[in-house]
Design a protein around this motif. Structure first.
Motif, PDB file in Angstrom:
ATOM      1  N   ARG A   1       0.830  -1.205   0.000  1.00 46.82           N
ATOM      2  CA  ARG A   1       0.000   0.000   0.000  1.00 46.82           C
ATOM      3  C   ARG A   1       0.867   1.258   0.000  1.00 46.82           C
ATOM      4  NH1 ARG A   1      -5.227   0.521   3.470  1.00 46.82           N
ATOM      5  NH2 ARG A   1      -5.455   2.111   1.835  1.00 46.82           N
TER       6      ARG A   1
ATOM      7  N   GLU B   1       2.111   1.635  -3.535  1.00 48.49           N
ATOM      8  CA  GLU B   1       1.057   2.209  -4.374  1.00 48.49           C
ATOM      9  C   GLU B   1       0.977   3.721  -4.170  1.00 48.49           C
ATOM     10  OE1 GLU B   1      -3.782   2.603  -4.616  1.00 48.49           O
ATOM     11  OE2 GLU B   1      -2.837   1.533  -2.958  1.00 48.49           O
ATOM     12  N   ASN B   2       0.989   4.147  -2.913  1.00 50.49           N
ATOM     13  CA  ASN B   2       0.876   5.581  -2.609  1.00 50.49           C
ATOM     14  C   ASN B   2       2.048   6.369  -3.178  1.00 50.49           C
ATOM     15  OD1 ASN B   2      -1.544   5.277  -1.229  1.00 50.49           O
ATOM     16  ND2 ASN B   2      -0.551   4.993   0.751  1.00 50.49           N
TER      17      ASN B   2
ATOM     18  N   VAL C   1      -1.904  -2.503  -7.307  1.00 53.78           N
ATOM     19  CA  VAL C   1      -3.262  -2.728  -6.829  1.00 53.78           C
ATOM     20  C   VAL C   1      -3.784  -4.084  -7.314  1.00 53.78           C
ATOM     21  CG1 VAL C   1      -5.660  -1.945  -6.960  1.00 53.78           C
ATOM     22  CG2 VAL C   1      -3.829  -0.276  -6.622  1.00 53.78           C
TER      23      VAL C   1
ATOM     24  N   GLU D   1      -8.753  -3.687   3.239  1.00 53.61           N
ATOM     25  CA  GLU D   1      -7.694  -2.718   2.945  1.00 53.61           C
ATOM     26  C   GLU D   1      -7.443  -2.622   1.456  1.00 53.61           C
ATOM     27  OE1 GLU D   1      -4.123  -2.257   5.232  1.00 53.61           O
ATOM     28  OE2 GLU D   1      -4.860  -3.641   6.754  1.00 53.61           O
TER      29      GLU D   1
ATOM     30  N   ALA E   1      -7.307   0.431  -1.161  1.00 49.57           N
ATOM     31  CA  ALA E   1      -6.205   0.653  -2.094  1.00 49.57           C
ATOM     32  C   ALA E   1      -6.743   0.894  -3.502  1.00 49.57           C
ATOM     33  CB  ALA E   1      -5.268  -0.553  -2.090  1.00 49.57           C
TER      34      ALA E   1
END
Length: 241
Positions: free
Chosen positions: A164, A167-168, A183, A195, A199
């Protein structure tokens, strides 16, 4: 000034922090003042210069490291003495963090397959970036290093939490194709995780796919089971919009 002195000082007076001229004073502290009563961020912007400086000194006499991001903001405070305190303590912590950073990089170079060390390095860089100590090109360099470590963690010993974060980082840098791949991977590995819903929602919001966002919110809302706080917050926001 020594960092240990700032963290462990117990005296009622704190000597000057390398000040010169009129700023070179000793500040007497009211021991009944509680840093928990008023957040330091707020205290630094009250009208009274005495209260601003007292808040700063109280923070310096306690666990100064927890206030690093606030000190970073205080560098531009209109009160020159508050700004001076902030700049001085940040300079000291900068030395400490730079040394930790060098040690971390050396350890990783010597133990490239140590996933525990990799996880600890990621955690350190998160703290370093959030501290406010880094600016400009140096901040960009450490952010790039952080992304590189997250990519390495994804390949060697992935976890949902780290994926995660990866991804951010991709989204923050506008690398949406890579974010989508992460993702999709999370959806394969942890298909039942709420979660992962969040995402996916984060990605859809980033690419501004409004119809897909509505569909994701509808899917999250339709689930009648227990919902994690992050899902509840997302639903509360988007269903009220």
């Amino acid at each position: 000034m020594q960092t240990r002195r700032l963290e462990g000082a117990k005296e009622a007076e704190l000597p000057d922090l390398g000040q010169t001229g009129e700023i070179a004073t000793v500040v007497t502290i009211d021991k009944t003042w509680n840093t928990d009563a008023v957040p330091l961020e707020d205290a630094l912007y009250v009208e009274s210069p005495v209260e601003r400086r007292e808040a700063m000194i109280q923070a310096l006499m306690g666990d100064a490291e927890q206030y690093l991001s606030t000190f970073a903001n205080a560098r531009s405070n209109e009160d020159s003495e508050v700004a001076h305190y902030a700049s001085t303590v940040l300079a000291e912590f900068s030395k400490t963090y730079e040394e930790r950073h060098r040690t971390m990089k050396t350890d990783l170079e010597e133990n490239p397959e140590d996933t525990v060390l990799l996880a600890k390095s990621i955690a350190f860089l998160e703290t370093y970036i959030a501290s406010g100590l880094l600016q400009g090109k140096m901040l960009e360099s450490v952010q790039a290093e952080y992304l590189h470590l997250l990519e390495g963690k994804h390949e060697k010993a992935e976890t949902l939490a780290d994926d995660r974060k990866l991804e951010n980082m991709y989204i923050d840098q506008g690398q949406y194709d890579k974010a989508q791949l992460v993702v999709e991977h999370m959806e394969t590995m942890w298909s039942s995780s709420q979660e992962v819903w969040c995402a996916r929602l984060r990605y859809l919001i980033a690419i501004r796919d409004h119809e897909a966002v509505k569909g994701m919110i509808a899917k999250m809302s339709a689930d009648t089971g227990f919902k994690i706080p992050e899902v509840r917050q997302a639903l509360a926001f988007w269903e009220a919009a």
